[in-house]
Design an enzyme around this catalytic site. Structure first.
Site, mmCIF file in Angstrom:
data_model
loop_
_atom_site.group_PDB
_atom_site.id
_atom_site.type_symbol
_atom_site.label_atom_id
_atom_site.label_comp_id
_atom_site.label_asym_id
_atom_site.label_seq_id
_atom_site.Cartn_x
_atom_site.Cartn_y
_atom_site.Cartn_z
ATOM 1 N N ASP A 63 -18.819 14.684 -21.130
ATOM 2 C CA ASP A 63 -19.744 13.496 -21.349
ATOM 3 C C ASP A 63 -20.090 13.641 -22.705
ATOM 4 O O ASP A 63 -21.067 12.971 -23.812
ATOM 5 C CB ASP A 63 -19.737 12.027 -20.622
ATOM 6 C CG ASP A 63 -20.708 12.470 -19.835
ATOM 7 O OD1 ASP A 63 -21.114 14.183 -20.202
ATOM 8 O OD2 ASP A 63 -21.378 12.167 -18.717
ATOM 9 N N ASP A 102 -14.844 14.152 -17.578
ATOM 10 C CA ASP A 102 -15.992 13.243 -17.502
ATOM 11 C C ASP A 102 -16.466 12.019 -16.886
ATOM 12 O O ASP A 102 -15.753 11.308 -17.901
ATOM 13 C CB ASP A 102 -17.347 13.561 -18.163
ATOM 14 C CG ASP A 102 -18.200 14.694 -17.093
ATOM 15 O OD1 ASP A 102 -17.710 15.333 -16.154
ATOM 16 O OD2 ASP A 102 -18.616 14.876 -18.927
ATOM 17 N N GLU A 134 -21.835 13.319 -11.781
ATOM 18 C CA GLU A 134 -22.886 13.900 -11.441
ATOM 19 C C GLU A 134 -23.418 13.245 -10.005
ATOM 20 O O GLU A 134 -23.265 12.027 -9.733
ATOM 21 C CB GLU A 134 -23.651 13.354 -12.166
ATOM 22 C CG GLU A 134 -22.945 14.166 -14.132
ATOM 23 C CD GLU A 134 -24.042 14.251 -14.830
ATOM 24 O OE1 GLU A 134 -25.758 13.171 -14.336
ATOM 25 O OE2 GLU A 134 -23.937 14.897 -15.711
ATOM 26 N N GLU A 201 -25.931 23.357 -12.380
ATOM 27 C CA GLU A 201 -26.532 23.002 -14.089
ATOM 28 C C GLU A 201 -27.766 23.596 -13.958
ATOM 29 O O GLU A 201 -28.637 22.917 -13.123
ATOM 30 C CB GLU A 201 -26.166 22.337 -14.718
ATOM 31 C CG GLU A 201 -26.603 21.939 -16.247
ATOM 32 C CD GLU A 201 -25.951 21.107 -17.314
ATOM 33 O OE1 GLU A 201 -26.486 20.860 -18.558
ATOM 34 O OE2 GLU A 201 -25.264 20.448 -17.422
#
Length: 286
Positions: A63, A102, A134, A201
């Protein structure tokens, strides 16, 4: 891997035609834990997919296309329609890598059922192999729900760009003991829920190493550690197409300068009428 070229007569473009080979699978990626590190880059278009695919194990339709392609301020405004359109292009342009797409903000957080509807649409419309979402412990039930229904899920913890408004920026995570414990708990929860891989991340390096050693699925680092089971970068960052990038990006080329120089040369030749030459024009037939 060899590539031949066929001429598309409708556009006069040379279209790469890859030699047939079997595409990697999600189970193969999961089994790569602790083996040769996995290589993942982002791709958003057919041509970039064609160029990156022979060198990668996974292509991520991130994304991040919100900023890279559309000039949006963050990933939050990205829509499901955008992800499906670019995801389908990347699948068409690849033949080797596992393509992961994503799930954009707002398409999965409401409930596991909402996530299934969105993920099923993505896989149906693109032909991709997996989705990425996420979140940590709060998303574990959703990961389990999707995995149990045949949808492979890649997790993403640590610095989660879709939560930038809550996090207050893009700084590294895990500097406090409380945050370290939460990130580790998030990783364990997503792993236990059945994710086939996990992106870590922007975390303090020892946390990434501890997670990699402590969970069963492969970890994919970005601003994490070279000891993760793989690495991912935004291809345009790695290629040097942007002036500013995150600390964790290494530039392997300066494509921005090459493109700028080429455009400057083209503009100069157009203005002095040295382009096109007879080589680029058509003479009358005798």
């Amino acid at each position: 891997m060899s590539t031949t070229y066929t001429l598309d007569t409708s556009t006069s473009r040379a279209t790469p035609t890859p030699a047939p080979m079997k595409r990697l699978t999600v189970p193969a990626i999961r089994k790569a834990k602790g083996q040769v590190p996995l290589v993942m880059l982002t791709a958003y278009t057919v041509r970039m997919a064609q160029l990156l695919d022979p060198h990668c194990d996974l292509l991520l339709v991130g994304d991040s296309l919100g900023q890279v392609i559309y000039g949006l301020p963050s990933t939050v405004p990205v829509t499901l329609e955008m992800m499906c359109a670019h995801g389908a292009a990347v699948v068409r342009g690849s033949y080797h890598s596992v393509v992961v797409i994503d799930m954009p903000f707002g398409s999965y957080e409401g409930s596991p059922e909402q996530a299934f509807t969105s993920a099923a649409r993505i896989l149906k419309e693109t032909g991709a192999a997996a989705v990425k979402l996420e979140g940590g412990e709060a998303m574990a039930a959703t990961v389990a729900f999707l995995s149990a229904r045949g949808i492979p899920v890649m997790g993403h913890i640590g610095l989660t760009p879709q939560a930038v408004n809550q996090l207050g920026g893009y700084g590294a995570r895990g500097r406090s003991e409380a945050e370290r414990l939460k990130i580790i708990a998030d990783a364990r929860a997503i792993d236990a829920a059945g994710a086939f891989a996990l992106v870590i991340e922007g975390v303090v390096e020892p946390i990434a190493v501890e997670i990699t050693d402590g969970i069963s699925c492969p970890t994919i680092g970005i601003g994490a550690s070279a000891l993760c089971d793989g690495q991912v970068l935004v291809a345009e960052d790695m290629l040097g197409l942007f002036d500013r990038t995150a600390r964790f990006v290494k530039r392997y080329a300066d494509m921005a300068a090459l493109i700028g120089d080429a455009a400057q040369s083209y503009a100069a030749e157009v203005r002095d009428r040295s382009f096109p030459t007879p080589d680029q024009t058509y003479a009358p037939k005798d």
